[in-house]
Design an enzyme around this catalytic site. Structure first.
Site, mmCIF file in Angstrom:
data_model
loop_
_atom_site.group_PDB
_atom_site.id
_atom_site.type_symbol
_atom_site.label_atom_id
_atom_site.label_comp_id
_atom_site.label_asym_id
_atom_site.label_seq_id
_atom_site.Cartn_x
_atom_site.Cartn_y
_atom_site.Cartn_z
ATOM 1 N N PRO A 2 0.754 -1.059 -0.022
ATOM 2 C CA PRO A 2 0.088 -0.012 0.043
ATOM 3 C C PRO A 2 0.752 1.293 -0.025
ATOM 4 C CG PRO A 2 -0.653 -1.393 1.726
ATOM 5 C CD PRO A 2 0.673 -2.058 1.277
ATOM 6 N N GLU A 3 0.250 2.195 -0.576
ATOM 7 C CA GLU A 3 0.938 3.679 -0.541
ATOM 8 C C GLU A 3 0.081 4.692 0.310
ATOM 9 O OE1 GLU A 3 1.946 4.954 -4.375
ATOM 10 O OE2 GLU A 3 2.322 3.032 -5.278
ATOM 11 N N ARG A 114 2.923 -11.267 2.287
ATOM 12 C CA ARG A 114 4.292 -11.734 1.853
ATOM 13 C C ARG A 114 5.497 -11.482 3.276
ATOM 14 N NH1 ARG A 114 6.133 -8.757 -3.318
ATOM 15 N NH2 ARG A 114 7.963 -9.834 -2.883
ATOM 16 N N ARG A 267 11.221 -0.696 -11.619
ATOM 17 C CA ARG A 267 9.925 -0.614 -11.736
ATOM 18 C C ARG A 267 9.037 -0.336 -12.917
ATOM 19 N NH1 ARG A 267 8.853 0.209 -6.159
ATOM 20 N NH2 ARG A 267 6.638 -0.518 -6.494
#
Length: 286
Positions: A2-3, A114, A267
């Site tokens: 999440p950002e 994860r 990225r």
């Protein structure tokens, strides 16, 4: 992921734990990669048991549970972490349970598929260093063009890569950096030292606009379905992405240019070659 928008959505979703007292904190049984917990869970439990949660805050991509002794529990979800007050997506990846006493009798859960997230207790003096802008940059929801220029204008990095630097501006990740630069009309490969004052102003305004929109839609749940809000429901902003993960599709602004995908700093970057044209006194970074 999440950002900032996802963590802010989680923060708003768990506000009901304020004024609740922590009964205990325990690591739940999990055979998978353990998350980082500091100090050890038994020591952490001793330090926070009996403390009241006075506020739920956020610093960049970190959620903070402020306690009545000025310390805090700091949770960083990183790639796949969730902070929940509802049943988790599954029990297999549930990492920590904060058992609470209070009017709503709801526990706070940290779930992480994860195992890359962190769960830390910080005393007041250490917390102050985390909140200081010399450690993390200004929060992206509040950043101004002048602040961006002060930290990034001399950099030779591509602007998309530079926006991911949490020391410069806290909270922007890969997804929202691409969305911000599309709204600002800036090519993601442009070097920071090539950008003009008006371009920095557009980037700052686009940052506040895009992040604000994403928060209203409770964040982005991507195709893997991992991100969920505090009630274990999907976000909705993925349906409004302008460029992210839309390679080959028409640009929603100009309508006739296909969204391109390139790789920057390992990225994926998505942009429109028509709406985000290269400009500047220096060559763009490949």
């Amino acid at each position: 992921m999440p950002e900032l928008p996802e963590v802010e959505t989680m923060r708003r979703g768990v506000q009901g734990v304020v004024e609740h007292t922590i009964r205990r904190v325990r690591r739940t049984p999990c055979r998978l990669k353990p998350i980082q917990i500091q100090p050890r869970i038994d020591a952490l439990d001793r330090r926070v048991a009996g403390r009241k949660i006075t506020a739920v805050g956020r610093r960049g991509k970190r959620l903070l549970l402020h306690l009545d002794d000025a310390s805090a529990i700091v949770i960083e979800p990183r790639m796949t972490g969730l902070i929940l007050v509802a049943d988790p997506p599954n029990e297999q990846h549930l990492r920590v349970r904060i058992e609470l006493e209070g009017p709503r009798h709801e526990d706070l859960l940290f779930w992480d598929r994860r195992g890359l997230g962190t769960f830390r207790w910080l005393p007041a003096e250490t917390l102050a260093r985390l909140l200081d802008q010399s450690t993390l940059g200004v929060d992206a929801l509040e950043v101004t063009a002048a602040q961006l220029q002060a930290t990034l204008a001399a950099s030779r990095r591509a602007v998309k890569v530079a926006l991911l630097d949490q020391r410069a501006v806290a909270g922007i990740g890969n997804l929202y950096a691409a969305e911000i630069l599309h709204v600002a009309g800036v090519d993601p490969r442009t070097r920071c030292d090539s950008l003009s004052g008006p371009q920095w102003q557009r980037i700052a305004a686009a940052t506040r606009q895009v992040l604000g929109e994403a928060i209203r839609y409770e964040g982005s749940t991507l195709s893997d379905g991992t991100y969920r809000n505090a009630l274990n429901s999907a976000g909705g902003y993925q349906n409004h992405h302008r460029v992210y993960d839309r390679e080959g599709q028409p640009c929603r602004r100009c309508g006739h240019e296909s969204i391109r995908r390139i790789v920057q700093a390992q990225r994926a970057t998505f942009f429109c070659g028509h709406c985000q044209q290269r400009r500047g006194k220096h060559r763009s970074v490949p």
